[in-house]
Enzyme design. Structure first.
Site, PDB file in Angstrom:
ATOM      1  N   PRO A   1     -18.636  72.247 -46.464  1.00  0.00           N
ATOM      2  CA  PRO A   1     -19.504  71.394 -45.424  1.00  0.00           C
ATOM      3  C   PRO A   1     -18.825  71.454 -43.965  1.00  0.00           C
ATOM      4  O   PRO A   1     -17.817  71.823 -43.727  1.00  0.00           O
ATOM      5  CB  PRO A   1     -19.292  69.824 -45.968  1.00  0.00           C
ATOM      6  N   ASN A   2     -19.930  71.819 -43.260  1.00  0.00           N
ATOM      7  CA  ASN A   2     -19.839  71.612 -41.805  1.00  0.00           C
ATOM      8  C   ASN A   2     -19.223  73.131 -41.208  1.00  0.00           C
ATOM      9  O   ASN A   2     -19.453  73.095 -40.092  1.00  0.00           O
ATOM     10  CB  ASN A   2     -19.088  70.568 -41.240  1.00  0.00           C
TER      11      ASN A   2
ATOM     12  N   ARG B   1     -18.688  73.667 -33.342  1.00  0.00           N
ATOM     13  CA  ARG B   1     -18.191  72.424 -33.815  1.00  0.00           C
ATOM     14  C   ARG B   1     -16.795  72.152 -33.342  1.00  0.00           C
ATOM     15  O   ARG B   1     -15.894  73.101 -33.760  1.00  0.00           O
ATOM     16  CB  ARG B   1     -18.470  72.424 -35.154  1.00  0.00           C
TER      17      ARG B   1
ATOM     18  N   TYR C   1     -11.504  74.604 -34.039  1.00  0.00           N
ATOM     19  CA  TYR C   1     -11.952  75.532 -34.824  1.00  0.00           C
ATOM     20  C   TYR C   1     -12.286  76.943 -34.070  1.00  0.00           C
ATOM     21  O   TYR C   1     -12.692  77.818 -34.787  1.00  0.00           O
ATOM     22  CB  TYR C   1     -13.229  74.920 -35.878  1.00  0.00           C
TER      23      TYR C   1
ATOM     24  N   ASN D   1     -13.027  77.922 -48.538  1.00  0.00           N
ATOM     25  CA  ASN D   1     -12.513  77.008 -47.505  1.00  0.00           C
ATOM     26  C   ASN D   1     -13.289  75.843 -47.626  1.00  0.00           C
ATOM     27  O   ASN D   1     -14.813  75.891 -47.391  1.00  0.00           O
ATOM     28  CB  ASN D   1     -12.680  77.568 -45.869  1.00  0.00           C
TER      29      ASN D   1
ATOM     30  N   ALA E   1     -14.006  69.164 -45.747  1.00  0.00           N
ATOM     31  CA  ALA E   1     -13.253  68.155 -46.047  1.00  0.00           C
ATOM     32  C   ALA E   1     -13.412  67.847 -47.584  1.00  0.00           C
ATOM     33  O   ALA E   1     -12.497  67.075 -48.041  1.00  0.00           O
ATOM     34  CB  ALA E   1     -14.222  67.315 -45.435  1.00  0.00           C
TER      35      ALA E   1
ATOM     36  N   GLU F   1      -7.078  79.148 -51.284  1.00  0.00           N
ATOM     37  CA  GLU F   1      -7.328  78.225 -50.400  1.00  0.00           C
ATOM     38  C   GLU F   1      -7.110  78.408 -48.866  1.00  0.00           C
ATOM     39  O   GLU F   1      -6.042  78.783 -48.574  1.00  0.00           O
ATOM     40  CB  GLU F   1      -6.881  76.716 -50.900  1.00  0.00           C
TER      41      GLU F   1
ATOM     42  N   HIS G   1      -7.890  77.737 -44.517  1.00  0.00           N
ATOM     43  CA  HIS G   1      -8.209  76.642 -43.583  1.00  0.00           C
ATOM     44  C   HIS G   1      -8.196  77.212 -42.346  1.00  0.00           C
ATOM     45  O   HIS G   1      -7.004  77.894 -41.938  1.00  0.00           O
ATOM     46  CB  HIS G   1      -7.817  75.240 -43.594  1.00  0.00           C
TER      47      HIS G   1
ATOM     48  N   ARG H   1      -2.566  67.676 -38.752  1.00  0.00           N
ATOM     49  CA  ARG H   1      -3.601  66.820 -38.307  1.00  0.00           C
ATOM     50  C   ARG H   1      -3.270  65.446 -38.848  1.00  0.00           C
ATOM     51  O   ARG H   1      -2.346  65.095 -39.170  1.00  0.00           O
ATOM     52  CB  ARG H   1      -5.049  67.636 -38.692  1.00  0.00           C
TER      53      ARG H   1
HETATM   54  C1  DQA Z   1     -10.979  72.865 -42.438  1.00  0.00           C
HETATM   55  C2  DQA Z   1      -9.917  71.813 -42.394  1.00  0.00           C
HETATM   56  C3  DQA Z   1     -10.594  70.382 -43.056  1.00  0.00           C
HETATM   57  O1  DQA Z   1      -9.800  69.110 -43.042  1.00  0.00           O
HETATM   58  C4  DQA Z   1     -11.809  69.749 -42.517  1.00  0.00           C
HETATM   59  O2  DQA Z   1     -12.430  68.844 -43.129  1.00  0.00           O
HETATM   60  C5  DQA Z   1     -12.785  71.098 -42.325  1.00  0.00           C
HETATM   61  C6  DQA Z   1     -12.326  72.317 -41.887  1.00  0.00           C
HETATM   62  C7  DQA Z   1     -10.317  73.947 -41.514  1.00  0.00           C
HETATM   63  O3  DQA Z   1     -10.953  75.246 -42.067  1.00  0.00           O
HETATM   64  O4  DQA Z   1      -9.589  74.070 -40.861  1.00  0.00           O
HETATM   65  O5  DQA Z   1     -13.993  70.731 -42.140  1.00  0.00           O
HETATM   66  O6  DQA Z   1     -11.261  73.133 -43.802  1.00  0.00           O
END
Ligand code: DQA
Length: 152
Positions: free
Chosen positions: A15-16, A23, A28, A79, A82, A103, A105, A112
């Site tokens: 998501p996102n 964003r 990011y 990735n 959340a 995994e 990020h 954070r």
């Molecule tokens: C993320 C880190 C997550 O905590 C966050 O919710 C994201 C992006 C990252 O790529 O840094 O949406 O996965």
């Protein structure tokens, strides 16, 4: 001559992450997801690796895409956004299909908010890469490829 295909990988973004580049740029960065994907695809094809992409904001859609990888995907880069910190369903899908995964990020989740410290995926991942921005994707792919190439 075309190289013989060595492996097939799947990059999953949760998501996102479709909003990358627009964003929270301070966290990011300015690079769009499509840019990350196309640069990764170039790196993959130069090593005879086929790379597929999937992004969704829906947990069930992510679960289903993981299921579809059974028997035809050698490894997953994920990735989960959340959902990393909330989703037992994604964990179960990854463990249930038994596809090795890394995994990743963009941000360093350990530096954070405390709710980002925990991951439902990390303890069963081949490895975790976090904090290198778009380069996290490249590092994660090389780590996964190296793992898959290593005789077990
Ligand atoms: C993320 C880190 C997550 O905590 C966050 O919710 C994201 C992006 C990252 O790529 O840094 O949406 O996965």
């Amino acid at each position: 001559m075309q190289d013989v295909l060595e492996m097939r990988l799947l990059l999953i973004n949760g998501p996102n992450l479709n909003l990358l580049g627009k964003r929270e740029i301070g966290i990011y960065g300015k690079t769009a997801l499509e840019t990350i994907e196309s640069s990764l695809k170039d790196k993959a094809s130069s090593q005879a690796i086929e790379l597929e992409f999937f992004q969704s904001n829906f947990e069930g859609a992510l679960v289903e895409r993981i299921h579809q990888g059974m028997g035809n995907i050698d490894g997953i880069l994920i990735n989960a956004g959340a959902y990393t910190h909330t989703s037992i369903a994604l964990r179960d899908a990854l463990l249930g299909t038994n596809i090795p995964y890394v995994e990743l990020h963009l941000s360093n989740t350990q530096s954070r908010e405390s709710f980002r410290y925990d991951s439902f995926l990390a303890d069963r991942a081949i490895g975790v890469v976090a904090g290198f921005g778009p380069y996290s994707y490249e590092l994660a792919m090389q780590g996964l490829v190296n793992y898959l190439r290593t005789p077990k």
